[in-house]
Design an enzyme around this catalytic site. Structure first.
Site, PDB file in Angstrom:
ATOM      1  N   SER A  31       0.714  -1.182   0.008  1.00 39.39           N
ATOM      2  CA  SER A  31       0.083   0.028  -0.125  1.00 39.39           C
ATOM      3  C   SER A  31       1.058   1.009  -0.014  1.00 39.39           C
ATOM      4  O   SER A  31       2.106   1.062   0.004  1.00 39.39           O
ATOM      5  CB  SER A  31      -1.037   0.181   1.316  1.00 39.39           C
ATOM      6  N   LYS A  32       0.156   2.453  -0.022  1.00 40.60           N
ATOM      7  CA  LYS A  32       0.996   3.717   0.011  1.00 40.60           C
ATOM      8  C   LYS A  32       1.940   3.689   0.958  1.00 40.60           C
ATOM      9  O   LYS A  32       2.873   4.428   0.854  1.00 40.60           O
ATOM     10  CB  LYS A  32      -0.140   4.824  -0.140  1.00 40.60           C
ATOM     11  N   ARG A  33       1.787   3.096   2.083  1.00 45.48           N
ATOM     12  CA  ARG A  33       2.682   3.421   3.406  1.00 45.48           C
ATOM     13  C   ARG A  33       3.943   2.707   2.969  1.00 45.48           C
ATOM     14  O   ARG A  33       4.813   3.186   3.690  1.00 45.48           O
ATOM     15  CB  ARG A  33       1.859   2.968   4.597  1.00 45.48           C
ATOM     16  N   HIS A  34       3.896   1.847   2.144  1.00 46.91           N
ATOM     17  CA  HIS A  34       5.212   1.209   1.721  1.00 46.91           C
ATOM     18  C   HIS A  34       6.088   1.983   0.797  1.00 46.91           C
ATOM     19  O   HIS A  34       7.138   1.663   0.432  1.00 46.91           O
ATOM     20  CB  HIS A  34       4.911  -0.169   1.286  1.00 46.91           C
ATOM     21  N   GLY A  35       5.604   3.048   0.331  1.00 47.39           N
ATOM     22  CA  GLY A  35       5.988   3.873  -0.632  1.00 47.39           C
ATOM     23  C   GLY A  35       5.043   3.991  -1.978  1.00 47.39           C
ATOM     24  O   GLY A  35       3.842   3.486  -1.915  1.00 47.39           O
TER      25      GLY A  35
END
Length: 480
Positions: free
Chosen positions: A247-251
């Protein structure tokens, strides 16, 4: 798996069918890539289909973004892009066919009634699936516009022979009589997918394993429509470093975000194919090699972990091996973006190629390369404060004056002649080259690290070199 069991006796036809409710995601791009490679390996057909029936979330911008992402990755399609919103008459035709054959039925239950029964079933520890009360209704309910449900078998089992996971068994008693056409005549996902696959003669369905639970439902719809069930290959999920869904929290998760960050499409393709597929110990592949070697035998069953560090390493390898002429054209938009040059500025591509030669080994992305090229191109460089304090001071002033005068006398401003000037000064003062090279490096680039100083000065050119040296001397406190 043998050629026969892969059902390759006729033309392979596969499809990538994204929903335009967002940009092309890394996971979606990998699915598209595996479909594309399978089609190209078997000289088959790759179909692009836009599943845009979710009118509240699908947008034209997302459709264009998905297509742009496919084009950037060079995943060319042979048919399409088809759009489901153009095919509502087709879905209606197939719905009527199932109704006429008694394989589907009208359901007059209201949403609030369905929700109440669902909660009651759960409270009693029962399955919350539809209870089938409209299955045998013969007369329409007055004042109600019905949905259409598909008759699922409620006994026995459904077996999926997955090309990656092997044999998977589903108990039919767990299957729901799913709605295939809503009361507003909007077709539902599981139905449109099957109808499209039937109409487009899809032979192999390659998709993420988040669709695995839909597969037994779809198998029965294929059969009800009299179509041979395609072969399935469910790709393992892509996870972040913490082993949760990417997801976006991983980049960045959008393909086009990687374009904006200066990654090369060839590197991203190479990285994506290695997320779940391998061929011996080989890491870097040409596109021709990927097409030649791709098979499901080498696709793993476990989820793949997205590693940004590995991707940037791979991109750096592609940067090093990309011809300068191509890098010149690729980096110019980033020079504009970083305001190193203006949009209408003419660039000497032969000169820029020489500058790139000195930096491509150090640059991991096109964005990084554009930033590194700044000191070659801009008129006024900015000094790193620590570098300025350490190297542009009273101690280096006289050396800077001396080298400035010597370089000013050069008619041949080549790296070899510049080196002779430096070595002559170093010899006269009996000192290390770094004592002279570092102050000059900071004066010319603003930093303490750069390619070889002699090459740098040649590429910067005599006029700009002297101007920057004068400026550095002035910054220390005297004029020449």
């Amino acid at each position: 798996m043998s050629e026969k069991s892969l059902r390759l006796d006729s033309e392979v036809r596969v499809r990538f069918a994204p929903s335009p409710t967002g940009h092309l995601h890394i996971g979606g791009a990998r699915t598209a890539l595996f479909n594309w490679l399978f089609a190209r390996h078997h000289k088959g057909t790759f179909v692009l289909r836009i599943e845009d029936t979710d009118r509240t979330r699908s947008t034209e911008d997302y459709i264009h973004s998905i297509i742009d992402g496919m084009k950037w990755l060079s995943l060319d399609w042979d048919e399409g892009p088809y759009r489901q919103t153009d095919r509502f008459d087709v879905y209606r035709k197939y719905t009527d066919k199932l109704l006429e054959e008694g394989k589907a039925y009208y359901c007059y239950c209201l949403p609030e009634e369905l929700e109440r029964r669902r909660k009651e079933a759960m409270a009693q520890g029962k399955s919350p699936k539809y209870d089938g009360r409209c299955r045998n209704v013969k007369e329409p309910a007055a004042g109600r516009t019905p949905a259409v449900r598909f008759k699922m078998p409620h006994e026995g089992e459904t077996v999926v022979h997955d090309l990656i996971r092997g044999r998977i068994v589903f108990e039919n008693e767990q299957l729901d009589d799913l709605v295939i056409m809503r009361s507003d005549e909007a077709p539902t996902y599981n139905f449109t997918v099957v109808v499209d696959d039937v109409d487009m003669a899809i032979t192999h369905v390659i998709r993420g394993d988040d669709h695995l639970n839909n597969t037994p439902k779809q198998i029965h719809i294929y059969s009800a429509l009299g179509y041979e069930v395609p072969l399935f290959a469910h790709l393992p999920m892509i996870l972040g470093a913490d082993k949760t869904r990417l997801s976006k929290r991983h980049g960045a998760t959008s393909v086009m975000a990687y374009k904006e960050m200066g990654y090369l499409p060839e590197a991203l393709v190479n990285y994506l194919v290695r997320l779940g597929w391998s061929y011996g110990d080989q890491e870097v592949f040409t596109r021709e090699e990927l097409i030649k070697y791709f098979s499901f035998e080498n696709v793993g069953k476990s989820s793949a972990v997205f590693n940004p560090e590995k991707l940037i390493w791979l991109n750096s390898q592609y940067m090093k091996n990309t011809p300068n002429e191509k890098l010149v054209d690729l980096v110019i938009p980033f020079l504009v973006k970083e305001k190193v040059i203006s949009e209408d500025q003419t660039v000497d591509k032969e000169w820029l190629s020489k500058a790139i030669t000195t930096l491509k080994e150090r640059s991991k992305t096109l964005l990084e390369l554009a930033y590194s090229l700044r000191f070659y191109i801009t008129e006024d460089i900015e000094y790193d404060e620590k570098a300025r304090t350490k190297f542009l001071n009273e101690k280096s002033r006289d050396l800077l004056v001396e080298v400035t005068h010597s370089l000013a006398d050069l008619n041949d401003f080549s790296a070899s002649k510049i080196e002779e000037v430096f070595m002559s000064i170093v010899g006269r003062h009996n000192m290390k080259l770094g004592n002279l090279a570092q102050p000059v490096r900071v004066a010319i680039t603003g930093r303490t690290e750069s390619p070889g100083i002699f090459e740098v000065l040649e590429i910067v050119g005599k006029e700009k070199t002297l101007k920057r040296l004068y400026r550095a001397i002035q910054s220390i406190g005297i004029k020449t």
